[in-house]
Design a protein around this motif. Structure first.
Motif, PDB file in Angstrom:
ATOM      1  N   LYS A 377       8.612   2.205  -0.908  1.00 19.71           N
ATOM      2  CA  LYS A 377       7.560   2.994  -0.977  1.00 19.71           C
ATOM      3  C   LYS A 377       6.281   2.522  -0.323  1.00 19.71           C
ATOM      4  CE  LYS A 377       7.212   6.670  -2.971  1.00 19.71           C
ATOM      5  NZ  LYS A 377       7.012   6.907  -4.143  1.00 19.71           N
ATOM      6  N   ALA A 378       5.604   3.490   0.537  1.00 17.16           N
ATOM      7  CA  ALA A 378       4.217   3.033   1.097  1.00 17.16           C
ATOM      8  C   ALA A 378       3.071   3.096   0.183  1.00 17.16           C
ATOM      9  CB  ALA A 378       4.326   4.062   2.435  1.00 17.16           C
ATOM     10  N   ASN A 379       2.962   1.948  -0.795  1.00 13.84           N
ATOM     11  CA  ASN A 379       1.949   1.931  -1.779  1.00 13.84           C
ATOM     12  C   ASN A 379       1.607   0.512  -1.237  1.00 13.84           C
ATOM     13  OD1 ASN A 379       2.423   4.439  -2.792  1.00 13.84           O
ATOM     14  ND2 ASN A 379       4.042   3.659  -4.202  1.00 13.84           N
ATOM     15  N   PHE A 380       0.281   0.341  -1.005  1.00 17.75           N
ATOM     16  CA  PHE A 380      -0.163  -1.061  -0.576  1.00 17.75           C
ATOM     17  C   PHE A 380      -1.829  -1.233  -0.305  1.00 17.75           C
ATOM     18  CE2 PHE A 380       1.090   1.532   3.161  1.00 17.75           C
ATOM     19  CZ  PHE A 380       0.065   1.443   3.882  1.00 17.75           C
ATOM     20  N   THR A 381      -2.329  -2.025  -0.105  1.00 21.47           N
ATOM     21  CA  THR A 381      -3.588  -2.372   0.226  1.00 21.47           C
ATOM     22  C   THR A 381      -3.780  -2.888   1.837  1.00 21.47           C
ATOM     23  OG1 THR A 381      -3.757  -4.311  -1.034  1.00 21.47           O
ATOM     24  CG2 THR A 381      -4.376  -2.590  -2.076  1.00 21.47           C
ATOM     25  N   LEU A 382      -4.773  -2.653   2.380  1.00 25.89           N
ATOM     26  CA  LEU A 382      -5.261  -3.151   3.543  1.00 25.89           C
ATOM     27  C   LEU A 382      -6.788  -3.837   3.216  1.00 25.89           C
ATOM     28  CD1 LEU A 382      -4.242  -0.837   6.441  1.00 25.89           C
ATOM     29  CD2 LEU A 382      -2.927  -2.767   5.605  1.00 25.89           C
ATOM     30  N   GLY A 383      -6.751  -5.314   3.471  1.00 26.15           N
ATOM     31  CA  GLY A 383      -8.183  -5.786   3.164  1.00 26.15           C
ATOM     32  C   GLY A 383      -8.409  -5.688   1.679  1.00 26.15           C
ATOM     33  N   LYS A 384      -9.543  -5.910   1.343  1.00 27.97           N
ATOM     34  CA  LYS A 384     -10.184  -5.650  -0.023  1.00 27.97           C
ATOM     35  C   LYS A 384     -10.397  -4.508  -0.705  1.00 27.97           C
ATOM     36  CE  LYS A 384     -12.289 -10.211   0.081  1.00 27.97           C
ATOM     37  NZ  LYS A 384     -13.437 -11.015   0.029  1.00 27.97           N
ATOM     38  N   ASN A 385     -10.387  -3.188   0.180  1.00 26.73           N
ATOM     39  CA  ASN A 385     -11.170  -2.070  -0.231  1.00 26.73           C
ATOM     40  C   ASN A 385     -10.567  -0.879   0.192  1.00 26.73           C
ATOM     41  OD1 ASN A 385     -13.470  -3.330  -1.159  1.00 26.73           O
ATOM     42  ND2 ASN A 385     -14.304  -3.445   0.785  1.00 26.73           N
ATOM     43  N   SER A 386      -9.213  -1.129   1.097  1.00 28.28           N
ATOM     44  CA  SER A 386      -8.764   0.015   1.579  1.00 28.28           C
ATOM     45  C   SER A 386      -6.990   0.343   0.590  1.00 28.28           C
ATOM     46  CB  SER A 386      -8.070   0.281   2.797  1.00 28.28           C
ATOM     47  OG  SER A 386      -9.376   0.240   3.569  1.00 28.28           O
ATOM     48  N   LYS A 387      -7.134   1.174  -0.318  1.00 27.83           N
ATOM     49  CA  LYS A 387      -5.814   1.239  -1.028  1.00 27.83           C
ATOM     50  C   LYS A 387      -5.072   2.550  -0.424  1.00 27.83           C
ATOM     51  CE  LYS A 387      -4.071   1.525  -5.649  1.00 27.83           C
ATOM     52  NZ  LYS A 387      -4.294   1.618  -7.348  1.00 27.83           N
ATOM     53  N   PHE A 388      -3.903   2.256  -0.209  1.00 32.28           N
ATOM     54  CA  PHE A 388      -2.838   3.401   0.324  1.00 32.28           C
ATOM     55  C   PHE A 388      -1.920   3.715  -0.850  1.00 32.28           C
ATOM     56  CE2 PHE A 388      -5.031   1.732   3.948  1.00 32.28           C
ATOM     57  CZ  PHE A 388      -4.921   2.730   4.885  1.00 32.28           C
ATOM     58  N   VAL A 389      -1.931   4.823  -1.203  1.00 36.98           N
ATOM     59  CA  VAL A 389      -0.853   5.739  -2.383  1.00 36.98           C
ATOM     60  C   VAL A 389       0.102   6.633  -1.567  1.00 36.98           C
ATOM     61  CG1 VAL A 389      -0.369   6.562  -4.553  1.00 36.98           C
ATOM     62  CG2 VAL A 389      -2.202   5.092  -4.209  1.00 36.98           C
ATOM     63  N   ASN A 390       1.374   6.382  -1.233  1.00 36.51           N
ATOM     64  CA  ASN A 390       2.094   7.080  -0.735  1.00 36.51           C
ATOM     65  C   ASN A 390       1.832   7.527   0.386  1.00 36.51           C
ATOM     66  OD1 ASN A 390       4.314   9.018  -0.872  1.00 36.51           O
ATOM     67  ND2 ASN A 390       3.373  10.986  -1.424  1.00 36.51           N
ATOM     68  N   GLY A 391       1.414   6.390   1.104  1.00 43.09           N
ATOM     69  CA  GLY A 391       1.315   6.432   2.573  1.00 43.09           C
ATOM     70  C   GLY A 391      -0.423   6.683   3.130  1.00 43.09           C
ATOM     71  N   LEU A 392      -1.110   7.407   2.071  1.00 39.49           N
ATOM     72  CA  LEU A 392      -2.614   7.967   2.401  1.00 39.49           C
ATOM     73  C   LEU A 392      -3.538   7.067   1.724  1.00 39.49           C
ATOM     74  CD1 LEU A 392      -1.588  11.520   1.948  1.00 39.49           C
ATOM     75  CD2 LEU A 392      -1.651  10.465   3.979  1.00 39.49           C
ATOM     76  N   LEU A 393      -4.626   7.023   2.360  1.00 39.85           N
ATOM     77  CA  LEU A 393      -5.767   6.202   2.033  1.00 39.85           C
ATOM     78  C   LEU A 393      -6.328   6.861   0.868  1.00 39.85           C
ATOM     79  CD1 LEU A 393      -7.858   4.045   2.599  1.00 39.85           C
ATOM     80  CD2 LEU A 393      -8.997   5.612   3.874  1.00 39.85           C
ATOM     81  N   LYS A 394      -6.486   6.138  -0.255  1.00 40.24           N
ATOM     82  CA  LYS A 394      -7.125   6.876  -1.590  1.00 40.24           C
ATOM     83  C   LYS A 394      -8.375   6.592  -1.664  1.00 40.24           C
ATOM     84  CE  LYS A 394      -6.326   6.660  -6.510  1.00 40.24           C
ATOM     85  NZ  LYS A 394      -5.496   6.238  -7.679  1.00 40.24           N
ATOM     86  N   ASN A 395      -9.137   7.693  -1.511  1.00 37.76           N
ATOM     87  CA  ASN A 395     -10.607   7.595  -1.870  1.00 37.76           C
ATOM     88  C   ASN A 395     -11.170   7.195  -2.977  1.00 37.76           C
ATOM     89  OD1 ASN A 395     -10.970   8.691   0.836  1.00 37.76           O
ATOM     90  ND2 ASN A 395     -10.549  10.823   0.324  1.00 37.76           N
TER      91      ASN A 395
END
Length: 395
Positions: A377-395
């Motif tokens: 599943k595409a749930n991950f973080t990029l760097g310290k502040n960018s969290k992705f849930v289901n592939g999409l950047l979570k605001n």
């Protein structure tokens, strides 16, 4: 044998016609027999709707016949149960054919339409390509082993169509040729033999597609594709073409940010109407092979989401790479859900995302590892502040 008399109708405002006739009871991608039966019910009083057979699981398969003309057109949709966009467009078309506008009156005098709006109701219910016996109906026209395949062949032989429209959906992976444009609608005039020769029958299908494409370019320029024409006798289109009936494959594809394919249904609707108009005006007599071949061939070069310039840990080394995610359409709690899974890791040269993120060297991290793994599943973080849930950047 029918003969055409060249006729002209006033140019329709296709967008206005669509908006007036869109079937609002159908929306989204998960369209089942339960969704269409109430809508079909309003036509029963006109004796235009019939149950013509049953699926493996004994679900009803319906036909809708309208018109009294000598030119007979057979159309079927949802041969693959999870390909519903063209079904929505057919119900939009049914509303138009119920109207009393001049074009409809003329069409009903010239054409007899025979629609099968849902050939594979079992697959529609389970949202699968195959039928309940896990057979791809579009690979069953040599053996004719399934009740749905046998039914379509029976209708073909009894109705004796002059043209066939084979209505499908295609995946989001296709571009219109070597472009960054999605193939929103694609077509094919199937081959009738291994040599892919163009005889009189296939030429009519080619000319019809060329006419439809000319109209579509006004609405989705450079977003129309052409499928590879390799011959496959197991496929219904190749079979019917070989049996002497011009057959056109319609493929509803991706429009920018339109995963529910509500925009695409509009362009399928326009394709159908413009196709009927081409036939009405007998604009298929000239050789339009050059126009047909100018339609760019479908090119596999898209992922749903691409993440570029991502820092990952690999073999105790840090490197910058790219990875991609693809949505899988999954039924959860009787609802269709788009779930993003990692589908490729590497340079992705020549590939694009319908949505792209530039990580600018930020590090990848998920709950398990510091490396994106295929099919996770595409749930991950990029760097310290960018969290992705289901592939999409979570605001």
């Amino acid at each position: 044998m029918f003969t055409f008399v060249e006729q002209k109708l006033t140019q329709m405002n296709y967008l206005s016609v669509f908006e007036k006739n869109k079937e609002t009871a159908l929306a989204g991608r998960y369209i089942t027999l339960q969704d269409i039966e109430p809508i079909l019910g309003k036509h029963i009083a006109k004796n235009e709707i019939q149950v013509i057979g049953n699926s493996v699981l004994e679900k009803s398969i319906y036909s809708y016949q309208v018109g009294t003309g000598s030119v007979k057109i057979l159309l079927w949709s949802q041969m693959h149960g999870n390909e519903s966009t063209t079904t929505k467009a057919l119900f939009d078309l049914f509303n138009f054919l119920d109207s009393d506008v001049e074009e409809v009156k003329k069409w009903k005098e010239k054409f007899t339409f025979y629609f099968i709006p849902m050939l594979n109701p079992d697959g529609a219910e389970s949202y699968t390509r195959e039928n309940a016996n896990q057979i791809d109906l579009n690979r069953d026209f040599v053996h004719l082993s399934q009740p749905e395949s046998l039914l379509l062949m029976k209708i073909f032989n009894e109705f004796k169509p002059n043209f066939c429209f084979n209505l499908h959906d295609q995946r989001t992976i296709f571009a219109a040729g070597k472009t960054k444009n999605p193939a929103t609608v694609s077509f094919l005039a199937p081959s009738h033999n291994e040599e892919r020769e163009i005889n009189e029958i296939r030429q009519k299908a080619i000319n019809l597609i060329a006419g439809i494409n000319k109209e579509l370019q006004q609405f989705i320029p450079n977003q129309v594709g052409r499928f590879d024409d390799g011959f496959n006798r197991n496929c219904v289109g190749d079979t019917f073409q070989q049996m002497g009936v011009p057959t056109v494959l319609f493929e509803a594809g991706h429009f920018q940010h339109d995963y529910e394919r509500e925009e695409t249904r509009k362009y399928v609707f326009i394709s159908l109407l413009s196709g009927f108009q081409v036939l009405y005006e007998n604009d298929i007599v000239d050789n339009k092979i050059d126009d047909y071949l100018k339609i760019p061939q479908n090119n596999v070069c898209f992922f749903d989401i691409v993440y570029r310039n991502v820092k990952i840990n690999y073999d105790n080394s840090k490197l910058i790479t790219n990875f991609a995610a693809q949505f899988k359409e999954e039924i959860i709690g009787n609802q269709l859900v788009f779930n993003a899974y990692v589908s490729s890791v590497g340079d992705l040269d020549g590939f694009y995302g319908h949505l792209e993120y530039d990580a600018q060297g930020d590090s990848y991290q998920d709950e398990n590892d510091n490396f994106p793994k295929i099919n996770e599943k595409a749930n991950f973080t990029l760097g310290k502040n960018s969290k992705f849930v289901n592939g999409l950047l979570k605001n």
